[in-house]
Design a protein around this motif. Structure first.
Motif, PDB file in Angstrom:
ATOM      1  N   PRO A  58       0.960  -1.224   0.087  1.00  0.00           N
ATOM      2  CA  PRO A  58       0.012  -0.128   0.217  1.00  0.00           C
ATOM      3  C   PRO A  58       0.908   1.160   0.147  1.00  0.00           C
ATOM      4  O   PRO A  58       1.936   1.450   0.768  1.00  0.00           O
ATOM      5  N   ALA A  59       0.403   2.341  -0.757  1.00  0.00           N
ATOM      6  CA  ALA A  59       0.958   3.600  -0.617  1.00  0.00           C
ATOM      7  C   ALA A  59      -0.108   4.673  -0.160  1.00  0.00           C
ATOM      8  O   ALA A  59      -0.584   4.257   0.744  1.00  0.00           O
ATOM      9  N   GLU A  60      -0.471   5.774  -0.780  1.00  0.00           N
ATOM     10  CA  GLU A  60      -1.619   6.446  -0.368  1.00  0.00           C
ATOM     11  C   GLU A  60      -2.764   5.826  -0.605  1.00  0.00           C
ATOM     12  O   GLU A  60      -2.958   4.669  -1.206  1.00  0.00           O
ATOM     13  N   GLU A  61      -3.708   6.619  -0.036  1.00  0.00           N
ATOM     14  CA  GLU A  61      -5.291   5.834   0.163  1.00  0.00           C
ATOM     15  C   GLU A  61      -5.571   5.271  -1.390  1.00  0.00           C
ATOM     16  O   GLU A  61      -5.706   5.913  -2.374  1.00  0.00           O
ATOM     17  N   GLY A  62      -5.759   3.933  -1.521  1.00  0.00           N
ATOM     18  CA  GLY A  62      -6.359   3.311  -2.683  1.00  0.00           C
ATOM     19  C   GLY A  62      -5.096   3.400  -3.819  1.00  0.00           C
ATOM     20  O   GLY A  62      -5.464   2.584  -4.706  1.00  0.00           O
ATOM     21  N   LEU A  63      -3.908   3.496  -3.658  1.00  0.00           N
ATOM     22  CA  LEU A  63      -2.964   3.202  -4.264  1.00  0.00           C
ATOM     23  C   LEU A  63      -1.892   2.325  -4.011  1.00  0.00           C
ATOM     24  O   LEU A  63      -1.793   2.096  -2.839  1.00  0.00           O
ATOM     25  N   PHE A  64      -1.036   1.851  -4.895  1.00  0.00           N
ATOM     26  CA  PHE A  64      -0.066   0.729  -4.367  1.00  0.00           C
ATOM     27  C   PHE A  64       1.327   1.210  -4.962  1.00  0.00           C
ATOM     28  O   PHE A  64       1.355   2.071  -5.849  1.00  0.00           O
ATOM     29  N   VAL A 154     -19.298  -3.464  -5.181  1.00  0.00           N
ATOM     30  CA  VAL A 154     -18.154  -4.163  -4.496  1.00  0.00           C
ATOM     31  C   VAL A 154     -17.378  -3.204  -3.642  1.00  0.00           C
ATOM     32  O   VAL A 154     -16.980  -3.334  -2.538  1.00  0.00           O
ATOM     33  N   HIS A 155     -17.604  -1.757  -3.923  1.00  0.00           N
ATOM     34  CA  HIS A 155     -17.147  -0.592  -2.897  1.00  0.00           C
ATOM     35  C   HIS A 155     -17.742   0.728  -3.577  1.00  0.00           C
ATOM     36  O   HIS A 155     -17.956   1.146  -4.781  1.00  0.00           O
ATOM     37  N   PRO A 156     -18.179   1.583  -2.576  1.00  0.00           N
ATOM     38  CA  PRO A 156     -18.690   2.985  -2.965  1.00  0.00           C
ATOM     39  C   PRO A 156     -17.625   3.728  -3.893  1.00  0.00           C
ATOM     40  O   PRO A 156     -18.226   4.659  -4.466  1.00  0.00           O
ATOM     41  N   LEU A 157     -16.502   3.468  -3.639  1.00  0.00           N
ATOM     42  CA  LEU A 157     -15.431   4.370  -4.872  1.00  0.00           C
ATOM     43  C   LEU A 157     -15.135   3.560  -6.138  1.00  0.00           C
ATOM     44  O   LEU A 157     -14.648   4.105  -6.938  1.00  0.00           O
ATOM     45  N   ALA A 158     -15.467   2.240  -6.154  1.00  0.00           N
ATOM     46  CA  ALA A 158     -15.199   1.679  -7.354  1.00  0.00           C
ATOM     47  C   ALA A 158     -15.997   2.494  -8.586  1.00  0.00           C
ATOM     48  O   ALA A 158     -17.084   2.779  -8.405  1.00  0.00           O
ATOM     49  N   PHE A 159     -15.417   2.387  -9.605  1.00  0.00           N
ATOM     50  CA  PHE A 159     -16.105   3.012 -10.749  1.00  0.00           C
ATOM     51  C   PHE A 159     -15.632   2.358 -12.172  1.00  0.00           C
ATOM     52  O   PHE A 159     -14.616   1.467 -12.182  1.00  0.00           O
ATOM     53  N   LEU A 160     -16.469   2.434 -13.276  1.00  0.00           N
ATOM     54  CA  LEU A 160     -16.359   1.878 -14.462  1.00  0.00           C
ATOM     55  C   LEU A 160     -16.171   3.110 -15.541  1.00  0.00           C
ATOM     56  O   LEU A 160     -16.835   3.961 -15.603  1.00  0.00           O
ATOM     57  N   SER A 244      -9.220   8.354  -4.221  1.00  0.00           N
ATOM     58  CA  SER A 244     -10.484   9.244  -4.213  1.00  0.00           C
ATOM     59  C   SER A 244     -10.045  10.729  -5.080  1.00  0.00           C
ATOM     60  O   SER A 244     -10.764  11.087  -5.824  1.00  0.00           O
ATOM     61  N   PHE A 245      -8.825  11.118  -4.982  1.00  0.00           N
ATOM     62  CA  PHE A 245      -8.370  12.284  -5.915  1.00  0.00           C
ATOM     63  C   PHE A 245      -8.624  12.054  -7.220  1.00  0.00           C
ATOM     64  O   PHE A 245      -9.341  12.825  -7.932  1.00  0.00           O
ATOM     65  N   THR A 252     -15.535  15.271 -11.491  1.00  0.00           N
ATOM     66  CA  THR A 252     -15.672  16.549 -11.349  1.00  0.00           C
ATOM     67  C   THR A 252     -14.800  17.564 -12.356  1.00  0.00           C
ATOM     68  O   THR A 252     -15.415  18.903 -12.571  1.00  0.00           O
ATOM     69  N   GLY A 253     -13.888  17.108 -13.030  1.00  0.00           N
ATOM     70  CA  GLY A 253     -12.928  17.603 -13.755  1.00  0.00           C
ATOM     71  C   GLY A 253     -12.013  18.563 -13.186  1.00  0.00           C
ATOM     72  O   GLY A 253     -10.976  19.056 -13.456  1.00  0.00           O
ATOM     73  N   GLU A 254     -12.209  18.557 -11.755  1.00  0.00           N
ATOM     74  CA  GLU A 254     -11.274  19.395 -10.963  1.00  0.00           C
ATOM     75  C   GLU A 254     -10.011  18.543 -10.432  1.00  0.00           C
ATOM     76  O   GLU A 254     -10.122  17.578  -9.925  1.00  0.00           O
ATOM     77  N   GLY A 255      -8.876  19.058 -11.045  1.00  0.00           N
ATOM     78  CA  GLY A 255      -7.512  18.292 -10.814  1.00  0.00           C
ATOM     79  C   GLY A 255      -7.273  17.489 -12.123  1.00  0.00           C
ATOM     80  O   GLY A 255      -6.356  16.869 -12.275  1.00  0.00           O
ATOM     81  N   PHE A 256      -8.065  17.128 -12.830  1.00  0.00           N
ATOM     82  CA  PHE A 256      -8.087  16.711 -14.280  1.00  0.00           C
ATOM     83  C   PHE A 256      -7.545  17.750 -15.328  1.00  0.00           C
ATOM     84  O   PHE A 256      -8.185  18.571 -15.513  1.00  0.00           O
ATOM     85  N   GLU A 257      -6.287  17.418 -16.032  1.00  0.00           N
ATOM     86  CA  GLU A 257      -5.823  18.477 -16.755  1.00  0.00           C
ATOM     87  C   GLU A 257      -5.706  18.190 -18.198  1.00  0.00           C
ATOM     88  O   GLU A 257      -5.124  19.004 -18.908  1.00  0.00           O
TER      89      GLU A 257
END
Ligand SMILES: [Zn+2]
Ligand SMILES: [Zn+2]
Ligand SMILES: [Zn+2]
Length: 414
Positions: A58-64, A154-160, A244-245, A252-257
């Motif tokens: 594990p690294a930061e939340e949800g990343l490895f 499977v998880h509230p943050l999972a996405f497709l 999550s980020f 939201t587009g915020e942080g996607f460049e």
């Protein structure tokens, strides 16, 4: 500082992929390219999932990240200017095949989950729809909407994210699948979809001609089947703090460049055509030929331009002001191949590539923004001229069709 992510990869466990696609080779290739976040690819495959569990921590939340002992082992083969840190996100691609409204629908989907427990729950749910161990990108006999429902469960943050949405054979909007919109496929669950992947044969300006796609972020990824292809298209984020980020940036587009693009003409399905006969044509010519190859009279495979024309409700133009920016590049091995007059897989290109990244740092900045004088200073003749031409779109294009990659040339013949 902006970071590049490549969120669609495969492992050595997918059919027709390189045996080199293991965690260490992916890490080496991504670092050389200048990618900070990569998808693991193929986490639905049992053997690969096991390798991921053993090789990542594990690294930061949800990343490895790669386990330190593995990371130490690969450091010596990476030039020191490319020793950036790299993160992994659990990513898989699955293919759904089903009949809806009397039509067969074959669609590829990217799936992202934030932890191994969710990956395992998903594997458990999907295993009744197909054999997950037969291909890193498994074929599932199920409706795309049901797949999305399971991902959300499977998880509230999972996405497709619908994959390469325009390619003819396996995509939600492609000419063979023939959904007319994302909503038509995923119905009331489509509100949970916030990004789509443009694929190798289309770019953001083409996609923005279709107003039903306005609410989606357009992401670009390599869909790499070998380490060399990692990062040939990529998505840019202001940072990569956490799962999550990334998810929030895409929703939201915020942080996607925006994105780093290949020229879509280089993709395998840009124009219409019949590969066996070497015949390609524009959508207009396809109508003239009544959809058949003029040489052998078989049906022409309709490319991305053709399908896009069918669904577009805006004229071709520049990217709308509200859309995220995109820049275009050609992989450095291809640029070097042209400059050195040898194939991209030769030792000569390999050595020049290693020399360039040892002197100048990772590949993407070399292609995009390292000053030309610096590129000139490393002593590869015509490289800075070729990169100057690429950055300004002074190129010659031979578009791809029916599974055959297109070609891009930068330099006039000497
Ligand atoms: Zn695919
Ligand atoms: Zn893929
Ligand atoms: Zn033909």
């Amino acid at each position: 500082m902006p970071q590049y992510a490549d969120l669609h990869l495969h492992s050595k466990w997918s059919i027709a992929t390189s045996r080199d696609l293991d965690l260490q080779q992916i890490s080496i290739a991504a670092r050389k390219k200048g990618i900070s976040l990569v998808g693991t690819g193929d986490f639905t495959h049992p053997a690969w999932l096991q390798e991921l569990k053993e090789g990542l921590c594990p690294a930061e939340e949800g990343l490895f990240q790669l386990r330190p002992e593995l990371d130490r082992r690969i450091k010596p083969v990476i030039p020191s200017p490319c020793h950036n840190s790299i993160r992994f996100v659990l990513q898989a691609e699955v293919s759904t095949i089903y009949v809806k409204n009397d039509r067969t629908r074959k669609i590829h989907h990217l799936i992202f989950v934030p932890d191994f427990a969710s990956a395992e729950r998903l594997v458990c749910r999907l295993s009744s729809f197909g054999t997950l161990s037969s291909d890193g990108r498994p074929t599932l006999r199920m409706d795309a909407k049901l797949l999305l429902q399971i991902v959300l469960d499977v998880h509230p943050l999972a996405f497709l994210v619908p994959a390469h949405i325009w390619t003819p054979w396996f995509s939600v909007l492609g000419s063979k699948t023939q959904f007319h919109s994302i909503d038509e496929c995923y119905e009331e669950l489509s509100s949970h979809i916030f990004a789509v992947e443009t694929g190798l044969s289309s770019d953001p300006p083409m996609n923005r001609r279709v107003s039903s796609l306005d609410r989606f972020q357009l992401i670009s990824n390599s869909d790499a089947h070998s380490p060399l292809k990692i990062g040939r298209k990529a998505s840019k984020f202001s940072d990569i703090h956490s799962f999550s980020f990334i998810r929030n940036a895409l929703s939201t587009g915020e942080g996607f460049e925006g994105t780093l693009e290949m020229y879509p003409e280089e993709g395998k399905y840009f124009l219409d055509g019949h590969r066996a006969c070497g015949f390609s044509c524009s959508p207009e010519e396809t109508h003239v030929h009544q959809g058949r190859c003029p040489h052998c009279h078989k049906l022409l495979t309709k490319g991305v331009v053709h399908r896009l024309e069918t669904l577009a409700d805006r004229p071709p133009s520049m990217l709308p002001s509200w859309s995220k920016p995109c820049s275009y590049a050609i992989p450095l091995t291809e640029v070097l191949s042209e400059v050195l007059h040898v194939g991209p897989q030769t030792n000569k290109v390999h050595n020049a590539y290693e020399h360039a990244i040892s002197c100048l740092g990772p590949e993407i900045p070399i292609l995009v923004n390292v000053p030309l004088e610096e590129i000139q200073s490393i002593g590869i003749p015509r490289l800075s001229e070729a990169i100057h031409r690429m950055r300004h779109g002074i190129i010659w294009k031979q578009p791809g069709f029916d599974g055959q990659y297109g070609k891009i040339r930068l330099l006039p013949s000497e």
